[in-house]
Design an enzyme around this catalytic site. Structure first.
Site, mmCIF file in Angstrom:
data_model
loop_
_atom_site.group_PDB
_atom_site.id
_atom_site.type_symbol
_atom_site.label_atom_id
_atom_site.label_comp_id
_atom_site.label_asym_id
_atom_site.label_seq_id
_atom_site.Cartn_x
_atom_site.Cartn_y
_atom_site.Cartn_z
ATOM 1 N N GLY A 48 -0.580 -11.206 6.504
ATOM 2 C CA GLY A 48 -0.972 -12.449 5.900
ATOM 3 C C GLY A 48 -2.579 -12.661 5.926
ATOM 4 O O GLY A 48 -3.040 -13.474 6.771
ATOM 5 N N TYR A 49 -3.385 -11.800 5.271
ATOM 6 C CA TYR A 49 -4.777 -11.964 5.073
ATOM 7 C C TYR A 49 -5.470 -12.439 3.920
ATOM 8 O O TYR A 49 -5.805 -13.767 3.960
ATOM 9 C CB TYR A 49 -5.206 -10.853 5.392
ATOM 10 C CG TYR A 49 -5.520 -10.180 6.886
ATOM 11 C CD1 TYR A 49 -4.703 -10.604 7.946
ATOM 12 C CD2 TYR A 49 -6.510 -9.121 7.283
ATOM 13 C CE1 TYR A 49 -4.972 -10.145 9.109
ATOM 14 C CE2 TYR A 49 -6.875 -8.761 8.505
ATOM 15 C CZ TYR A 49 -6.050 -9.449 9.483
ATOM 16 O OH TYR A 49 -5.998 -8.780 10.950
ATOM 17 N N SER A 50 -5.417 -12.201 2.983
ATOM 18 C CA SER A 50 -5.894 -12.418 1.576
ATOM 19 C C SER A 50 -5.278 -13.607 1.105
ATOM 20 O O SER A 50 -4.094 -14.087 1.199
ATOM 21 C CB SER A 50 -5.633 -11.258 0.529
ATOM 22 O OG SER A 50 -6.398 -10.211 0.563
ATOM 23 N N ASN A 108 -13.712 -1.293 -1.846
ATOM 24 C CA ASN A 108 -14.563 -0.089 -1.481
ATOM 25 C C ASN A 108 -16.178 -0.628 -1.474
ATOM 26 O O ASN A 108 -17.111 -0.172 -0.973
ATOM 27 C CB ASN A 108 -14.604 0.869 -2.516
ATOM 28 C CG ASN A 108 -13.185 1.559 -2.069
ATOM 29 O OD1 ASN A 108 -12.385 1.388 -1.079
ATOM 30 N ND2 ASN A 108 -13.129 2.906 -2.858
ATOM 31 N N GLU A 109 -16.465 -1.640 -2.281
ATOM 32 C CA GLU A 109 -17.872 -2.307 -2.510
ATOM 33 C C GLU A 109 -18.192 -2.841 -1.104
ATOM 34 O O GLU A 109 -19.267 -2.582 -0.501
ATOM 35 C CB GLU A 109 -17.677 -3.238 -3.451
ATOM 36 C CG GLU A 109 -17.740 -2.577 -4.913
ATOM 37 C CD GLU A 109 -16.454 -2.680 -5.356
ATOM 38 O OE1 GLU A 109 -16.147 -1.873 -6.483
ATOM 39 O OE2 GLU A 109 -15.410 -2.596 -4.562
ATOM 40 N N GLU A 151 -6.474 0.264 10.124
ATOM 41 C CA GLU A 151 -6.022 0.360 8.720
ATOM 42 C C GLU A 151 -6.923 1.503 7.974
ATOM 43 O O GLU A 151 -6.349 2.311 7.439
ATOM 44 C CB GLU A 151 -6.148 -0.859 8.129
ATOM 45 C CG GLU A 151 -5.648 -0.678 6.833
ATOM 46 C CD GLU A 151 -5.640 -2.266 5.962
ATOM 47 O OE1 GLU A 151 -5.219 -2.357 5.052
ATOM 48 O OE2 GLU A 151 -5.976 -3.191 6.617
#
Length: 383
Positions: free
Chosen positions: A127-129, A369-370, A245
């Site tokens: 549960g991050y984003s 990736n940015e 990760e």
């Protein structure tokens, strides 16, 4: 720097390869090779086969079931599993929550959760984003208010992979909204998905399959003993977890398997001129570039492993290179698969199209990736 496998490591690789050939169930292998959807039972069956062998959590501490393998041996194991078409092991419990608990958890938390993660008794999700807090994770708004021996959690998480399978979720929540620095005041909680007040709603992606979800928390009570590390210090835990990760994001074994499949497809499929697509100069140039990039990724991975072998320390921020290039390679593989496939073979083409759409997410998850490039610029080059 030594980027070659030693004789002992080559013997180890052959042992892993032989065991996988004898013990990976054929129906699971076929599902992976045909890009069929893997159910929770499929994923956990393979998990338990490896747990019984003692190989399900190689990077864990020995006392909790780790193999005591070197970083190079762990990499060989992951590569061989990928190349053999083994189902993926669920990272959320084994590669994320497990190492976090071993590093930051209390003894009671370790004894309660680690054996169940190892044995496949619990399925975990992350549960991050949140809406508006994805790449800028530190801006998250899900609240956890301390009330006696519980936290009361309110908020929403989004893009929660396989939450519909999960028994538990580890969450970043804001326990102290008054801090000036947004990374401060965040806590790391373990939450039982059966707790009243949790709602899981599916998000159907472009491939038509349910991979991710929205998760809502409405006055969800979480025991204080489920707090990992210190209250308000969850950002420290999150950074540690994300390093694990990103180290596994390269997936060179899987990409090498897919590259071999791509070559076979391109060699058998005729183009407009009647020749095999692999003979087309433009396609062949793209294929060659892809293979060179995959070789470079493998060498870069070996560099990190050699550093870990020599120093005993985890890699620094430049490990994000593996995530950036690994996910770009995964996407390019699906693009070239689509170019090589015959659109008239609708069933096969549809399968490849679903995989193509699904792989669009790889350059976003785990930190876009940015953002990874910014991390490298700031932490490695001091920009």
């Amino acid at each position: 720097m030594d980027l070659n496998y030693s004789d002992e490591e080559l013997v180890f690789r052959d042992e892993i390869r032989s065991w996988l050939a004898a013990n990976l169930p054929q129906d699971l292998r076929e599902k992976v090779e045909t890009y069929a959807e893997l159910t929770r039972d499929d994923l956990m069956r393979w998990h338990r086969i490896l747990a019984q062998k003692g190989w399900v959590a190689p990077s864990w501490q020995k006392e909790w079931g780790g193999t005591d393998w070197t970083p190079v041996q762990r990499n060989i194991f992951e590569e061989e599993c990928g190349f053999a078409s083994a189902p993926p092991l669920m990272l959320f419990g084994l590669h994320m929550c497990g190492p976090v608990l071993q590093r930051f958890g209390t003894q009671a938390q370790k004894e309660r959760f680690l054996p169940r993660i190892y044995n496949g008794d619990d399925f975990w999700c992350q549960g991050y984003s949140e809406p508006g807090s994805g790449s800028d994770l530190a801006s998250l708004k899900t609240r956890a208010e301390r009330q006696g021996d519980h936290y009361v959690v309110n908020g929403q998480k989004i893009w929660t992979t396989l939450a519909h399978y999960a028994d538990w979720i580890f969450c970043l929540v804001r326990a102290d909204p008054s801090t000036d620095k947004k990374q401060d005041g965040i806590s790391f909680l373990l939450i039982d998905m059966k707790t009243p007040g949790i709602t899981v709603r599916p998000l159907m992606l472009m491939d038509g399959v349910r991979h991710v979800n929205e998760v809502f928390f409405d006055d969800v009570k979480v025991p204080v003993e489920n707090l990992v590390h210190e209250e308000g210090k969850g950002w420290t835990v999150a950074k540690y977890l994300l390093g694990h990760e990103r180290m596994s994001a390269g997936r060179t074994g899987v990409s090498k398997r897919e590259l071999a499949k791509l070559k076979e497809l391109a060699a058998s499929q005729p183009g407009n001129d009647g020749k095999a697509i692999i003979e087309d100069p433009h396609f062949r140039a793209k294929l060659t570039r892809l293979e060179v990039e995959l070789m470079a990724l493998e060498i870069t991975n070996l560099r990190f492993l050699d550093e870990m072998r020599r120093t005993g320390q985890p890699p620094g921020a430049d490990v994000s290179m593996l995530k950036i290039k690994g996910t770009e390679i995964q996407q390019t593989l699906t693009e070239l698969m689509m170019r090589a496939a015959d659109p008239a073979d609708l069933e096969k083409y549809e399968v490849l199209a679903r995989r193509y759409f699904n792989m669009r997410k790889t350059t976003i998850y785990g930190g876009s990736n940015e953002v990874q490039r910014n991390i490298i610029a700031k932490m490695t080059f001091g920009l």
